[in-house]
Write a protein that holds these residues in place. Structure first.
Motif, PDB file in Angstrom:
ATOM      1  N   VAL A 110       0.842  -1.206   0.000  1.00 59.53           N
ATOM      2  CA  VAL A 110       0.000   0.000   0.000  1.00 59.53           C
ATOM      3  C   VAL A 110       0.871   1.248   0.000  1.00 59.53           C
ATOM      4  O   VAL A 110       0.586   2.225  -0.714  1.00 59.53           O
ATOM      5  N   GLU A 113       2.287   1.750  -3.509  1.00 55.71           N
ATOM      6  CA  GLU A 113       1.264   2.255  -4.437  1.00 55.71           C
ATOM      7  C   GLU A 113       0.995   3.731  -4.202  1.00 55.71           C
ATOM      8  O   GLU A 113       0.841   4.512  -5.144  1.00 55.71           O
ATOM      9  N   LYS A 114       0.958   4.114  -2.937  1.00 59.26           N
ATOM     10  CA  LYS A 114       0.718   5.520  -2.605  1.00 59.26           C
ATOM     11  C   LYS A 114       1.875   6.387  -3.111  1.00 59.26           C
ATOM     12  O   LYS A 114       1.655   7.481  -3.660  1.00 59.26           O
ATOM     13  N   GLU A 115       3.092   5.897  -2.946  1.00 56.50           N
ATOM     14  CA  GLU A 115       4.257   6.638  -3.441  1.00 56.50           C
ATOM     15  C   GLU A 115       4.234   6.758  -4.960  1.00 56.50           C
ATOM     16  O   GLU A 115       4.562   7.808  -5.518  1.00 56.50           O
ATOM     17  N   GLU A 118       1.738   9.411  -5.960  1.00 58.62           N
ATOM     18  CA  GLU A 118       2.282  10.746  -5.706  1.00 58.62           C
ATOM     19  C   GLU A 118       3.313  11.132  -6.761  1.00 58.62           C
ATOM     20  O   GLU A 118       3.380  12.299  -7.184  1.00 58.62           O
TER      21      GLU A 118
END
Length: 148
Positions: A110, A113-115, A118
């Motif tokens: 997770v 994926e968030k990185e 961004e």
């Protein structure tokens, strides 16, 4: 333990309880000197075993059975407590540890994926001001995610 002996008349002079004028029924010698000699030879274990003779057999049996029942109760209780601790420990190792590792891996995925999202948003913001500038004829280039 106390031993009782019958003293014959011929052995009267050798007895610590007698004096030359004593008879079989009376004694003028003090027992303190005899008691002090006996206590030197007597051990603590001898005194405890002598107490065994003082307590009646029914009382001894009652006390022994109560002590035995109490000891077996604590033995059974400690065995049950040990089994409960064993089950909890093995369950934690077989169930909770793999579950914790799987949750940690999921959290890492997770976060990656968030990185990545961004990074894509940052790249789009960098391209957006150049596309909107007047007089530029450049066409936007396609975005390629990292690692491709």
């Amino acid at each position: 333990m106390v031993k009782v002996e019958i003293v014959e008349e011929k052995d009267v002079g050798a007895s610590p309880y007698s004096s030359p004028s004593s008879s079989r029924t009376s004694s003028s010698a003090s027992l303190s000197s005899v008691a002090s000699e006996a206590s030197v030879e007597e051990t603590f274990y001898d005194r405890l075993t002598a107490l065994r003779d003082i307590v009646p057999p029914t009382t001894r049996h009652s006390i022994a059975s109560k002590v035995s029942k109490t000891a077996s109760f604590f033995k059974r209780g400690s065995k049950i407590a040990g089994n409960i601790v064993w089950v909890i420990t093995t369950s934690a190792l077989l169930v909770a540890l793999p579950l914790a590792l799987a949750l940690e891996d999921e959290a890492k995925i997770v976060a990656q994926e968030k990185e990545m999202i961004e990074q894509q948003q940052g790249a789009q913001q960098m391209l957006a001001p150049t596309m909107g500038a007047p007089g530029s004829n450049q066409q936007p280039k396609g975005l390629v995610p990292p690692g491709f």
